[in-house]
Design an enzyme around this catalytic site. Structure first.
Site, mmCIF file in Angstrom:
data_model
loop_
_atom_site.group_PDB
_atom_site.id
_atom_site.type_symbol
_atom_site.label_atom_id
_atom_site.label_comp_id
_atom_site.label_asym_id
_atom_site.label_seq_id
_atom_site.Cartn_x
_atom_site.Cartn_y
_atom_site.Cartn_z
ATOM 1 N N SER A 1 8.031 11.170 -3.365
ATOM 2 C CA SER A 1 8.414 9.970 -2.632
ATOM 3 C C SER A 1 9.857 10.045 -2.166
ATOM 4 C CB SER A 1 8.258 8.740 -3.529
ATOM 5 O OG SER A 1 8.943 7.643 -2.961
ATOM 6 N N ASP B 1 -4.291 -8.451 -1.455
ATOM 7 C CA ASP B 1 -3.291 -7.525 -0.914
ATOM 8 C C ASP B 1 -3.944 -6.353 -0.179
ATOM 9 O OD1 ASP B 1 -1.751 -9.242 -2.365
ATOM 10 O OD2 ASP B 1 -1.250 -7.823 -3.942
ATOM 11 N N GLY C 1 8.535 -4.388 -5.459
ATOM 12 C CA GLY C 1 8.726 -5.490 -6.407
ATOM 13 C C GLY C 1 9.148 -6.782 -5.736
ATOM 14 N N HIS D 1 -2.977 -17.445 -5.504
ATOM 15 C CA HIS D 1 -3.725 -17.457 -6.771
ATOM 16 C C HIS D 1 -5.113 -18.069 -6.581
ATOM 17 C CE1 HIS D 1 -0.656 -15.801 -9.474
ATOM 18 N NE2 HIS D 1 0.190 -16.348 -8.611
HETATM 19 C C1 GLA Z 1 -0.667 -10.870 -6.155
HETATM 20 C C2 GLA Z 1 -2.041 -10.265 -6.380
HETATM 21 C C3 GLA Z 1 -3.055 -10.885 -5.426
HETATM 22 C C4 GLA Z 1 -3.011 -12.401 -5.497
HETATM 23 C C5 GLA Z 1 -1.578 -12.920 -5.401
HETATM 24 C C6 GLA Z 1 -1.487 -14.402 -5.630
HETATM 25 O O1 GLA Z 1 -0.190 -10.544 -4.901
HETATM 26 O O2 GLA Z 1 -2.001 -8.872 -6.179
HETATM 27 O O3 GLA Z 1 -4.359 -10.404 -5.697
HETATM 28 O O4 GLA Z 1 -3.651 -12.877 -6.647
HETATM 29 O O5 GLA Z 1 -0.733 -12.271 -6.312
HETATM 30 O O6 GLA Z 1 -2.098 -15.090 -4.607
#
Ligand code: GLA
Length: 398
Positions: free
Chosen positions: A78, A188, A136, A45
């Site tokens: 998929s 990500d 998920g 975060h």
């Molecule tokens: C998810 C979001 C990321 C990041 C994380 C927490 O994975 O996609 O952008 O904010 O949560 O670190």
């Protein structure tokens, strides 16, 4: 499989995507591309606060077999679903059309067209997906889907020169934010694109500078266990957007561009100017950024052994406590697996990813891996556990 073990590589899943392509579309794909999921070692975060993160791509991939069309349709299928093809006219692409997982590849096509990566004469594509990234589980299945799609579409449109790796990550994030409606930061997609075999990525999410640090845990007789709690998290629905909004509000009140601009010296002022809950959110982000920097300085000193290993483990565990108590994005199952792993001898453990379910990681000596795995499964039998090694980012497979 829910016992610790090595995970698969990209080859078999790429072959599955190619087979699905043939059965769904009755022809051979022009190529297969793949993008991995990730675990974030530390720095949670912090990405939408322009701070620091330390992720690694993992050896779990989404593969897409692709070939161009000429009739203006984007077709997706998929291996995870009922093998029914979803068709979307390129001219109909608009945020949230269609619903469900096809919104992710559709969103990437939309973002690539909007950015001029795909030419206006682009005639569409057939795409077939297969994946080993659990959905998920907080391991970035959506980024893997987006980044593999982006690479494939650019390649079949002969537009690769217009899509640098940084643009692939940025447009994939943009698709997720605007098209799928999930306000994630860049963590990500950067991890999925820039993942490096044997290395963690120290990313400054403000400058987008990336430094790769060797992370060969086996030389220090260590391993990183990924523990998927099976509690499905959905960032669009969860408290994630609320956390992000409260961080942005706090930055505005405190007069900084982003929480990244604060240090622990600012925390008293934050406590005086903000309500108690928001001040705790700020404290998490500020202390987490510092933990990432400290973890990286430990890595720079050499292998994680002796006091360095203890210090690294403590940083992971402190990150979890901060996410649980100050940022409040953990859940009972994550807390149970973290506590159990620590009691069974892990050097450090924490939730990874957005939280509200999903996965935890535990840094464990190799000779303790079985014991930690057994204890965690005892406490949470539905958990899925595997050992993660840093893997290569998005690439063409065939
Ligand atoms: C998810 C979001 C990321 C990041 C994380 C927490 O994975 O996609 O952008 O904010 O949560 O670190």
């Amino acid at each position: 499989m829910n016992t610790a073990g090595t995970v698969g590589t990209v080859g078999p899943i790429a072959a599955e995507a190619a087979r699905l392509f043939e059965s769904a579309y009755g022809r051979t794909a022009g190529g297969v591309w793949a993008a991995p999921g990730r675990v974030n070692v530390i720095g949670e975060h912090t990405d939408y606060n322009e701070g620091f993160v330390l992720p690694m791509a993992i050896d779990r991939y989404t593969a897409v077999a692709a070939a161009p069309r000429t009739d203006g349709l984007l077709c997706v299928v998929s291996a995870a679903g009922d093998h029914r093809v979803t068709e979307i006219a390129l001219s109909d692409l608009a945020p949230r059309v269609p619903h469900g997982w096809p919104a992710y590849p559709a969103g990437v096509a939309w973002a690539l067209r909007g950015a001029g990566v795909l030419p206006s004469r682009f005639g569409g594509a057939d795409l077939a997906f297969a994946s080993t990234v659990p959905i998920g589980a907080g391991l970035s299945s959506s980024a893997a889907l987006e980044c593999s799609t982006g690479m494939a579409l650019a390649a079949i449109a002969d537009a690769e020169v217009r899509l640098s790796p940084a643009e692939l990550a940025r447009l994939s994030q943009y698709a997720e934010n605007v098209y799928a409606g999930v306000p994630c930061g860049p963590l990500d997609q950067l991890s999925s694109v820039f993942g490096a075999e044997g290395g963690v990525l120290f990313i400054d999410t403000r400058s987008l500078e990336i430094a790769v640090h060797p992370f060969d845990l086996a030389v220090a007789e260590l391993t990183l266990l990924v523990i998927d709690t099976g509690v499905s998290h959905d960032l669009g629905e969860s408290g994630y957007p609320a956390r992000r909004a409260s961080c942005e509000k706090a930055a505005a009140v405190l007069g900084v561009q982003a929480l990244r601009d604060l240090t622990t010296a600012d925390l008293d002022r934050a406590a005086a100017q903000l309500d108690e809950t928001t001040a705790r959110r700020v404290r998490h982000v500020v202390t987490e950024n510092e933990r990432v920097e400290r973890f990286v300085s430990l890595l720079k000193l050499g292998e994680l052994t002796g006091p360095r290993l203890n210090a690294a483990g403590e940083l992971l565990t402190a990150s979890h406590a901060s996410l649980r108590d100050d940022f409040e994005v953990s859940c009972d199952e994550l807390d149970v697996v973290v506590d159990t792993a620590l009691r069974a001898g892990a050097h450090g453990a924490r939730m990874t990813g957005g939280g509200f379910g999903g996965s935890a990681i535990a840094l464990v000596s190799l000779d303790r891996a079985e014991r930690v795995t057994a204890s965690v499964l005892d406490a949470l039998p539905e958990a899925e556990i595997f050992q993660a090694v840093p893997a290569r980012g998005a690439h063409r497979v065939a």
